[in-house]
Design a protein around this motif. Sequence first.
Motif, PDB file in Angstrom:
ATOM      1  N   ALA A 193      14.626 -23.930 -12.264  1.00 31.13           N
ATOM      2  CA  ALA A 193      14.801 -22.909 -13.303  1.00 31.13           C
ATOM      3  C   ALA A 193      16.232 -22.360 -13.290  1.00 31.13           C
ATOM      4  N   PRO A 194      16.911 -22.311 -14.461  1.00 33.36           N
ATOM      5  CA  PRO A 194      18.285 -21.761 -14.529  1.00 33.36           C
ATOM      6  C   PRO A 194      18.273 -20.255 -14.269  1.00 33.36           C
ATOM      7  N   LEU A 195      19.310 -19.765 -13.610  1.00 33.33           N
ATOM      8  CA  LEU A 195      19.353 -18.368 -13.187  1.00 33.33           C
ATOM      9  C   LEU A 195      20.523 -17.627 -13.821  1.00 33.33           C
ATOM     10  N   ASP A 212      19.878 -19.093 -20.625  1.00 29.16           N
ATOM     11  CA  ASP A 212      21.314 -18.818 -20.679  1.00 29.16           C
ATOM     12  C   ASP A 212      21.955 -18.845 -19.287  1.00 29.16           C
ATOM     13  N   GLY A 213      21.128 -19.030 -18.255  1.00 27.51           N
ATOM     14  CA  GLY A 213      21.630 -18.992 -16.888  1.00 27.51           C
ATOM     15  C   GLY A 213      22.269 -20.300 -16.441  1.00 27.51           C
ATOM     16  N   LYS A 214      22.736 -20.301 -15.179  1.00 24.29           N
ATOM     17  CA  LYS A 214      23.379 -21.483 -14.608  1.00 24.29           C
ATOM     18  C   LYS A 214      22.324 -22.415 -14.011  1.00 24.29           C
ATOM     19  N   GLY A 239      23.804 -22.990  -5.028  1.00 21.20           N
ATOM     20  CA  GLY A 239      23.856 -21.772  -4.225  1.00 21.20           C
ATOM     21  C   GLY A 239      24.031 -20.522  -5.061  1.00 21.20           C
ATOM     22  N   ARG A 240      23.081 -20.237  -5.936  1.00 19.66           N
ATOM     23  CA  ARG A 240      23.171 -19.046  -6.786  1.00 19.66           C
ATOM     24  C   ARG A 240      22.717 -17.802  -6.033  1.00 19.66           C
ATOM     25  N   VAL A 246      14.247 -15.751  -6.231  1.00 20.23           N
ATOM     26  CA  VAL A 246      13.828 -15.800  -7.632  1.00 20.23           C
ATOM     27  C   VAL A 246      13.014 -17.061  -7.916  1.00 20.23           C
ATOM     28  N   HIS A 247      13.402 -18.180  -7.336  1.00 19.64           N
ATOM     29  CA  HIS A 247      12.643 -19.411  -7.536  1.00 19.64           C
ATOM     30  C   HIS A 247      11.248 -19.323  -6.921  1.00 19.64           C
TER      31      HIS A 247
END
Length: 322
Positions: A193-195, A212-214, A239-240, A246-247
């Motif tokens: 999932a993008p964060l 819209d996340g990375k 490495g967000r 969150v994941h």
Amino acid sequence: MNRNKLGVHFINISLDDAGQRIDNFLLRYLKGLPKSIIYRIVRKGEVRVNKKRVRPIYKLQNNDKVRVPPVLGLNEKQMFTSTEMAKVHSLNDAVLYEDDYLLILNKPSGTAVHGGSGLTFGVIEGLRALNPDTCFLELVHRLDRDTSGVLLVAKKRSALFALHEQLRAKSMQKDYLALVRGQWQSHVKTVTAPLLKNICNRGERIVRVSNDGKPSETRFKVEERFTLATLVRASLVTGRTHQIRVHAQYAGHPIAFDDRYGDSGRFKQKLKECGLNRLFLHAVALRFEHPDSGKTFRITAPLDATLHQCLLHLRVYHKQQQ
């Protein structure tokens, strides 16, 4: 040269420090001093390089000799409170490995990796106070304040560059142990999932899943199952900020004692009975190429007493429920 000694002292610039501006070098070397003081004494000529006055933009060269005036003398009592000094000295017991290029810690939970946002004390400031004769100490990566485990610090600029390149190339492997709520589904082995990172009114970082996340990727493996929880190994591909937390929440299994990302209710109360009082997220292992030898280097960090005792209690409870 000991930066904590009062009086004039001299710093011999090595290849690791060459190429930096003198103002940036002093800001890092004498962490804790106001920028205004550093710029003032440079402009007044009290800082000299090879016995000559320099401008703040002067770039240091190998073998330069920098004169530091007495006004810049700092000692540990000026930098930290008595409570913080106790934490500083405890860092000695947290060292897992050290050589001429690296210093590796088992960072304790509750200690920030660096000062800022109202904090004067962080791991890197503490290490600099403990090692005043080491001119270069910089974080290779970061851990959240409440996350414990393997933390890598470079003792040479060349080592920092080499390790950062491994991070960019995604060749450094970081493994974490996390205790999550409920029964993790075995078929969920990767979360992609993008964060997106946001800053709330109080200055706190909040991360959420958003198109819209990375791009972000975490790999999960079940290590042990309990009645109310699952111990998983999480391996970072990207490495967000707060990525594993969150994941895990996105997968429906928030991490134990993660108040920011969804842990609450019966699960948290049961873990309190097991003696847990902190986020159960621990950087357990790190694998990389040593910046000097080039050989594969792997280091592990043991769980602290709180996490270890929690698992023991959960195992007993699990057997009782069977």
